[in-house]
Every structure is written in structure tokens, then in C-alpha cells.
Design a protein around this motif. Structure first.
Motif, PDB file in Angstrom:
ATOM      1  N   SER A 197       0.951  -1.178   0.023  1.00  0.00           N
ATOM      2  CA  SER A 197       0.088   0.146   0.089  1.00  0.00           C
ATOM      3  C   SER A 197       0.974   1.120   0.062  1.00  0.00           C
ATOM      4  CB  SER A 197      -0.988   0.124   1.056  1.00  0.00           C
ATOM      5  OG  SER A 197      -0.150   0.429   2.489  1.00  0.00           O
ATOM      6  N   GLN A 199       1.517   3.387   2.071  1.00  0.00           N
ATOM      7  CA  GLN A 199       1.188   3.634   3.458  1.00  0.00           C
ATOM      8  C   GLN A 199       2.507   4.739   3.825  1.00  0.00           C
ATOM      9  OE1 GLN A 199      -0.984   3.239   5.642  1.00  0.00           O
ATOM     10  NE2 GLN A 199      -0.198   4.711   7.095  1.00  0.00           N
ATOM     11  N   LYS A 202       2.068   8.004   1.512  1.00  0.00           N
ATOM     12  CA  LYS A 202       1.180   9.058   2.005  1.00  0.00           C
ATOM     13  C   LYS A 202       1.388   9.692   3.205  1.00  0.00           C
ATOM     14  CE  LYS A 202      -2.433   5.734   3.704  1.00  0.00           C
ATOM     15  NZ  LYS A 202      -3.828   5.435   3.548  1.00  0.00           N
ATOM     16  N   ARG A 221      -0.050  -7.809  -2.908  1.00  0.00           N
ATOM     17  CA  ARG A 221       0.342  -8.325  -1.717  1.00  0.00           C
ATOM     18  C   ARG A 221       0.361 -10.039  -2.354  1.00  0.00           C
ATOM     19  NH1 ARG A 221      -3.361  -5.322   2.913  1.00  0.00           N
ATOM     20  NH2 ARG A 221      -2.521  -3.251   2.190  1.00  0.00           N
ATOM     21  N   GLN A 235      -7.051   0.300  -3.902  1.00  0.00           N
ATOM     22  CA  GLN A 235      -7.735   1.005  -2.767  1.00  0.00           C
ATOM     23  C   GLN A 235      -7.959   2.164  -3.125  1.00  0.00           C
ATOM     24  OE1 GLN A 235      -4.580   0.956   0.452  1.00  0.00           O
ATOM     25  NE2 GLN A 235      -5.446  -1.224   1.175  1.00  0.00           N
ATOM     26  N   HIS A 451      -3.091  -3.527  13.198  1.00  0.00           N
ATOM     27  CA  HIS A 451      -3.340  -2.877  12.124  1.00  0.00           C
ATOM     28  C   HIS A 451      -1.841  -2.716  11.304  1.00  0.00           C
ATOM     29  CE1 HIS A 451      -5.082  -0.595   8.922  1.00  0.00           C
ATOM     30  NE2 HIS A 451      -4.472   0.646   9.275  1.00  0.00           N
ATOM     31  N   HIS A 452      -1.003  -1.724  11.680  1.00  0.00           N
ATOM     32  CA  HIS A 452       0.372  -1.690  11.190  1.00  0.00           C
ATOM     33  C   HIS A 452       1.057  -0.963  12.059  1.00  0.00           C
ATOM     34  CE1 HIS A 452      -0.760   2.102   9.560  1.00  0.00           C
ATOM     35  NE2 HIS A 452      -1.479   1.597   8.423  1.00  0.00           N
ATOM     36  N   GLY A 488      -9.602   0.100   6.305  1.00  0.00           N
ATOM     37  CA  GLY A 488      -8.894   0.287   7.480  1.00  0.00           C
ATOM     38  C   GLY A 488      -8.251   1.087   7.591  1.00  0.00           C
ATOM     39  N   GLY A 489      -8.148   1.967   8.585  1.00  0.00           N
ATOM     40  CA  GLY A 489      -7.062   3.265   8.738  1.00  0.00           C
ATOM     41  C   GLY A 489      -6.732   3.395  10.222  1.00  0.00           C
ATOM     42  N   ARG A 492      -1.886   8.211  12.958  1.00  0.00           N
ATOM     43  CA  ARG A 492      -0.726   7.972  12.815  1.00  0.00           C
ATOM     44  C   ARG A 492       0.110   8.319  13.780  1.00  0.00           C
ATOM     45  NH1 ARG A 492      -3.102   4.845   9.085  1.00  0.00           N
ATOM     46  NH2 ARG A 492      -3.581   6.091   7.117  1.00  0.00           N
ATOM     47  N   ILE A 534      -6.977   6.417   5.710  1.00  0.00           N
ATOM     48  CA  ILE A 534      -7.512   5.262   5.705  1.00  0.00           C
ATOM     49  C   ILE A 534      -7.460   4.835   4.288  1.00  0.00           C
ATOM     50  CG2 ILE A 534      -9.983   6.483   5.026  1.00  0.00           C
ATOM     51  CD1 ILE A 534     -11.418   4.276   6.618  1.00  0.00           C
ATOM     52  N   ALA A 535      -7.742   3.404   3.880  1.00  0.00           N
ATOM     53  CA  ALA A 535      -7.962   3.054   2.819  1.00  0.00           C
ATOM     54  C   ALA A 535      -9.003   1.723   2.415  1.00  0.00           C
ATOM     55  CB  ALA A 535      -6.548   2.277   2.568  1.00  0.00           C
TER      56      ALA A 535
HETATM   57  N1  ASP Z   1      -2.325   1.314   4.331  1.00  0.00           N
HETATM   58  C1  ASP Z   1      -3.473   0.465   5.050  1.00  0.00           C
HETATM   59  C2  ASP Z   1      -3.884  -0.630   4.538  1.00  0.00           C
HETATM   60  O1  ASP Z   1      -3.595  -0.868   3.380  1.00  0.00           O
HETATM   61  C3  ASP Z   1      -4.782   1.399   5.542  1.00  0.00           C
HETATM   62  C4  ASP Z   1      -4.548   2.751   6.004  1.00  0.00           C
HETATM   63  O2  ASP Z   1      -3.945   2.581   7.367  1.00  0.00           O
HETATM   64  O3  ASP Z   1      -4.651   3.753   5.529  1.00  0.00           O
HETATM   65  O4  ASP Z   1      -4.474  -1.534   5.109  1.00  0.00           O
END
Ligand code: ASP
Length: 603
Positions: A197, A199, A202, A221, A235, A451-452, A488-489, A492, A534-535
Motif C-alpha cells: 500500500s 502507506q 502518503k 500482496r 484501494q 493494524h500496522h 482500515g485506517g 498515525r 484510511i484505505a
Molecule cells: N495502508 C493501510 C492498509 O492498506 C490502510 C491505512 O492505514 O490507511 O491497510
């Protein structure tokens, strides 16, 4: 232009006009002396009448044509004779009397029918995707997709967002899924990665001061395929500066409502999306992406069942493990065989067993092995807690909370399916918020992010990162619909020290963090605004809006379930020279094997 009008355009107002149409032969009916042809283009269909008495040359040409020939027809628009109108067709009141018919290109007989909806083997559809895409269902889906994306672009433009493209060749970073790698010719032995993504990019655009960014972004992926997964997917990637969680949620909610109203074949169940905490979603539905088109909620009966004489329940409750139940209307007459089947499913979901109580619709007698361990008062209390009625089936599970939720969550889905609730033609969106920052502790003592790793912990929980990381809640939010996670988002992390701390908890040493994410960490030291984004997944959203069962139906050229392009035969082997240029060697025999696998699947 080779045509004056599209095939969906002509109406009674055009009667008397000379027109030229061009398109495909959808259907042809030879009535002896008169041939009817439905000419089709993307816009629609028009009935053309070729009468030998009007033009012998056109008639001779019409005798030769077959379905999917490309033709050009010149003729006069005429009102259909009374009684022969077709109310199902926008052009159904008129027909075109042909003076001239030219075959622009003949066609072989297609491997499946284009003019009607019938089940066709998917491998065949994907091999001849250009023919499959001619079918009404696919044209409709592509149109929904176009309208959805156009709506998104217009909506975000009006709100001050700009679309910025980010690179497809980027860096491999251990972010979650497996990367697709692209070898570099110029730097032998080194690789780019296709973005999972955008991520980091952005977020860097926020550091760069762009404030409101979006992109219809392709992401890659290398994961195992499922109905709602593809190796590459699209996305709507969004990021905003100087926002709090609700700013993002409110904006995206308005966007989704507008998009569904503009583009969807399926209506919204409601316009205000419920907001559930992760804990509430798990307690009530057993999952963090519940299908809210129906209830069948999980109800805690620990206080009652724990006092029953059924020792499994009593012992579990004493050990802090819950007893929970769902009430399934109308299934109180299930046979032993049907109940054993359900128990097997529950076991697949992790249960040791599944208890049940069935209330006879007529006698109101309660069946079930465990009932004899409950006093009448306890039974009444259970029935009251679940608002049970004659004819209901109660499914009951007790174990560790996590397992109870997995089991009853799976039962809820299964029963929702069986009772037809999952066929309801409506879109039930909701937000899930307040996720734990970490999902689990890994064997090596490190934590996996829910999430990440760029997701911020709640400010007031930051001190727990040292004392009790698993109690920390995050600023993550998920958009869910009909049992799918559709986006999800999060807000940050925007400070270097905090980002580095989270990376350490996840298992990166200082050096590794610098090596992999140095660009981002450095950037955080040059005035980074608070930001979040978010995405939402375009493929899943369009799938739901089109009422389709999987995302391949809304992607023009998707990969098969085995991640192959069956039309172009990709992935494919390449010339040895190409590998040499990349300083790459393929292990003997590997390429051939995968190729065989693919052709087999086509047969
Ligand atoms: N990049 C994240 C994802 O692809 C979404 C986000 O946190 O904006 O799941």
C-alpha cells in the motif's frame, strides 16, 4: 463515425429518421423472407428488421451473419407494429428497417453464450475474458465501478483533496504480507518491491505539507487467494493532516453514503453508520467484522449456567471462562443429525463441543442433553435472558472467551446464511473502533500490530507501552459491511521516538529500524503534522454494491484463484537472456512445472 446513434438511444421521437447503427449481432431470428437482428453495443440493443422486399442485398448479407459478427446497419426508424413492443427494452417501441447491412468483421462461434446469463466455468470465462466482458452482467459491474470511482474523485476534489501518484517500484519493507519483488538490472542482486500500500508515501506527503491526499491506488500482496483477495487490488488511499479520528470517519461516511446512492445496485440498510468498539463487536457478534444485516447476537449466560449442575459450565465459570448463547428462531425442530452437523462445524471453529436447547414449537417442551442439569428457575432465566420463544434453538458454548467468540461467531454466520439473512439485498456499514494496538504476543516475546506499525496508541495509554503493552488501545478504525472488512485506517504516529518505540516492541532493533524505515524516521524530525487516514478497498466495495459474490466479478482482468492470468498465460517463463541481464538463475525445471499446472486447470 461509423454510426449516427448508439444502440440504446433510439425512441419513438426518432421514428422516420434515417440512422446508421454499428455493433455486434446479439441475436438473429430468421422468419423466412424477414430476418430480425438485435444489434448490440455498450449502450444497449436495437431490433433491426431486414426485409428481402425492402433490400435484397441487405437480406443476403443478413442471411450470412451469426452471433457476435460486427455489423453496420443503415435504415429508417419505425414504430413497432402494435402488440410487438418490448417493454423490457428501452428501445422496445421502435425498430430499424434496414436498407443496407455491412459485415465489418465476422466472428467465430464464442465458447459460451454472450446473449444470456448462464453458468459458465470460471476458467473458461477468464481465458476468454474479452468475450465475458461483453456480457450484460460484466458491463453492468464495470459501469458501477466507473461510477463509484468517478463519484469518489469528484467528492474528494470538492473537499480540497488532491490526487498524487506514488511509485509502483518501491522498497521491500517487512510490513505484513509477502512482497512482490522486482529484480533490478542496473543494481544486480538488488530488488524493488511492489507496494503493499502507499502507506509510508502518503505519510511522507503529509510531512511534505499536502494536507489532503488521495489516490486510487493499486496495491500488491503475495498472499493466498480468497474470494475477496487478489494479488493486485485497488484501494482508495486517503491521508489528512491536522485531523482527529472522527474527522476521518465523518468524511468517509459521507463519501460512502453518496457513492452508494449514486452507483449501487444494492441500497443502504441505514445512513448513519453504527460505531462499535472492538470489545463490543467481539462480545456481541464474536467477530470484529460482524454482518449487521441480522441479530443472532451472543448473549452471556455465565451467571445462570455457572450455577447449574452441568459441571463443565460450573467449572468454566469458576475459572473465569464465559458461557454464551445465541438464539436461532425457527430451528427448534432440528433433528439430532442436523445438530451433530452444527457441532462438527463448531469443532472446526475450535470448540470442544456445542451445547444446545431446543424449544418445541407446539408443546414448548425443552429438548437437549444439558437441560436436565438446569433447574426450572434456571431454564426460565435462560429463556428470559435470550427472549426465547417456542420453536427456537439455543446454541451454547463455553470455553476461553476467545474460543467462545470464534465458535459462536461462526455459528452466527452459518445460521444467518441458513435463515436467508445473508441474502438480504442491503448494505449494512459500520465502524469498528478502539482496537487493541497489538494483536498477539509472538513466540519471540515481540508483539504483532493489529493494524500496522504506523498506527498511534491512544495518548492516555502510552505509558502502558512499558508496563502492559497488551492493554494499550489504538487509534485504528475499520469500516465493515455485510461481514467484510472494507477499509482500515488510523491516526498515525508522528513523532520519531514513539515510532521507534513501537518498532522495538514489534521486534526491530534500532539498526534494523533505521535501515528499513530510516527515510520515514528522518522525515519525522522535520516538522511532521499530526495526521491520519484510511484505505477503503474499491474491489470489495464494488463487489458489495454490485451484489456479486467475489471480487473477480468486478475486476476487468482478474487473476484466477491460483494467482494466474489465464488469458495471457501469466506468470510465464522468460527468455534466458532476460534472466542473465538480471543476474538471476531459475532452479532447473521449476518454470515448466508451474506452466503445466496452469494448462491443466484450463481443461
Ligand atoms: N495502508 C493501510 C492498509 O492498506 C490502510 C491505512 O492505514 O490507511 O491497510
Amino acid at each position: 463515425m461509423l454510426k449516427t446513434h448508439n444502440c440504446g438511444e433510439l425512441r419513438v421521437e426518432n421514428v422516420g429518421q434515417q440512422v446508421t447503427l454499428a455493433g455486434w449481432v446479439h441475436r438473429r431470428r430468421d422468419m423466412g423472407g424477414i430476418i430480425f437482428i438485435d444489434v448490440r453495443d455498450r449502450d444497449g440493443k436495437t431490433q433491426v428488421v431486414v426485409d428481402a422486399g425492402r433490400s435484397q442485398a441487405a437480406f443476403s448479407a443478413a442471411e450470412q451473419i451469426r452471433p457476435e459478427y460486427v455489423v453496420q446497419v443503415r435504415g429508417q426508424v419505425s414504430r413497432r407494429p402494435a402488440g410487438q413492443e418490448n417493454p423490457d427494452l428501452p428501445t422496445g417501441e421502435i425498430e430499424v428497417l434496414s436498407d443496407e447491412l455491412v459485415v465489418l468483421n465476422p466472428a467465430k462461434t464464442p465458447p459460451f453464450l454472450i446473449d444470456r446469463e448462464e453458468a459458465v466455468d470460471e476458467a473458461l470465462r477468464l481465458k476468454y475474458r474479452y468475450l465475458d466482458l461483453r456480457r450484460e452482467r460484466m458491463q453492468r459491474n464495470m459501469m458501477i465501478r466507473h461510477q463509484a470511482v468517478k463519484f469518489i474523485r469528484d467528492f474528494l476534489d470538492r473537499r480540497g483533496f488532491i490526487e498524487v501518484e506514488t511509485p509502483i517500484l518501491f522498497k521491500s519493507t517487512p510490513e505484513g504480507a509477502r512482497d512482490y519483488l522486482v529484480p533490478s538490472r542496473v543494481h544486480p542482486g538488488k530488488f524493488y518491491a511492489l507496494p503493499q500500500s502507499p502507506q509510508q508515501l502518503k505519510q511522507l506527503l503529509m510531512v511534505a505539507g499536502y494536507e489532503r491526499y488521495f489516490q486510487i491506488a493499486r496495491c500488491f500482496r503475495d498472499e493466498d487467494q480468497r474470494a475477496d483477495r487478489q494479488p493486485e487490488f485497488t484501494q482508495l488511499d486517503v491521508e489528512m493532516s491536522f485531523v482527529e479520528r472522527d474527522d476521518v470517519l465523518n468524511l468517509v461516511e459521507a463519501l460512502i453514503v453518496g457513492m452508494v446512492k449514486t452507483a449501487s445496485a444494492v441500497p443502504l440498510a441505514y445512513e448513519q453508520f453504527p460505531r462499535l468498539s472492538y470489545a463490543e463487536a467481539m462480545e456481541r457478534f464474536g467477530t470484529d467484522r460482524p454482518d449487521l444485516r441480522f441479530g443472532l447476537e451472543l448473549v452471556d449466560i455465565s451467571d445462570i449456567a455457572g450455577k447449574s449442575a452441568f459441571h463443565v459450565f460450573a467449572e468454566n465459570v469458576a475459572a473465569g471462562k464465559p458461557v454464551k448463547a445465541i438464539r436461532v428462531p425457527g430451528c427448534g425442530t432440528y433433528s439430532r443429525k442436523q445438530l451433530t452437523e452444527l457441532e462438527e462445524m463448531a469443532k472446526e471453529a475450535g470448540a470442544k463441543g456445542l451445547a444446545w436447547m431446543a424449544i418445541d414449537p407446539e408443546t414448548e417442551e425443552i429438548r437437549g442433553f444439558i437441560t436436565k442439569f438446569f433447574s426450572v428457575e434456571q431454564l426460565v432465566a435462560v429463556m428470559e435472558r435470550l427472549s426465547a420463544e417456542p420453536g427456537d434453538l439455543l446454541l451454547i458454548a463455553s470455553d476461553e472467551r476467545r474460543i467462545v467468540h470464534a465458535v459462536l461467531g461462526a455459528m452466527r454466520e452459518e445460521m444467518g446464511q441458513r435463515l436467508g439473512y445473508k441474502d438480504r439485498k442491503e448494505l449494512a456499514f459500520a465502524w469498528v473502533v478502539d482496537f487493541p494496538l497489538f494483536e498477539e504476543m509472538l513466540e519471540d516475546g515481540h508483539y504483532a500490530p493489529s493494524h500496522h506499525m504506523f498506527t498511534a496508541p491512544k495518548r492516555e495509554h502510552i505509558s502502558w507501552l512499558d508496563s502492559d503493552p497488551r492493554a494499550v488501545l489504538s487509534e485504528q478504525y475499520d469500516l465493515i459491511c455485510n461481514g467484510y472488512e472494507v477499509g482500515g485506517g488510523s491516526i498515525r504516529i508522528h513523532e520519531r521516538w514513539l515510532q521507534q518505540k513501537i518498532m522495538n516492541l514489534i521486534g526491530f532493533s534500532m539498526e534494523e529500524a533505521r535501515e528499513q524505515f530510516g527515510h520515514l524516521l528522518d522525515a519525522f524530525e522535520y516538522g511532521t503534522p499530526p495526521h491520519g487516514g484510511i484505505a477503503p478497498g474499491i474491489d470489495r466495495l464494488v463487489m458489495l454494491m454490485a451484489g456479486e459474490p467475489n471480487i473477480r466479478e468486478v475486476i476487468a482482468f482478474p487473476k484466477s484463484q491460483q494467482a494466474a492470468d489465464l488469458m495471457a498465460d501469466a506468470p510465464s517463463t522468460v527468455a534466458p537472456r532476460q534472466l542473465e541481464e538480471l543476474s538471476i538463475a531459475v532452479k532447473e525445471g521449476l518454470g515448466e512445472k508451474s506452466k503445466q499446472g496452469m494448462t491443466q486447470k484450463l481443461r
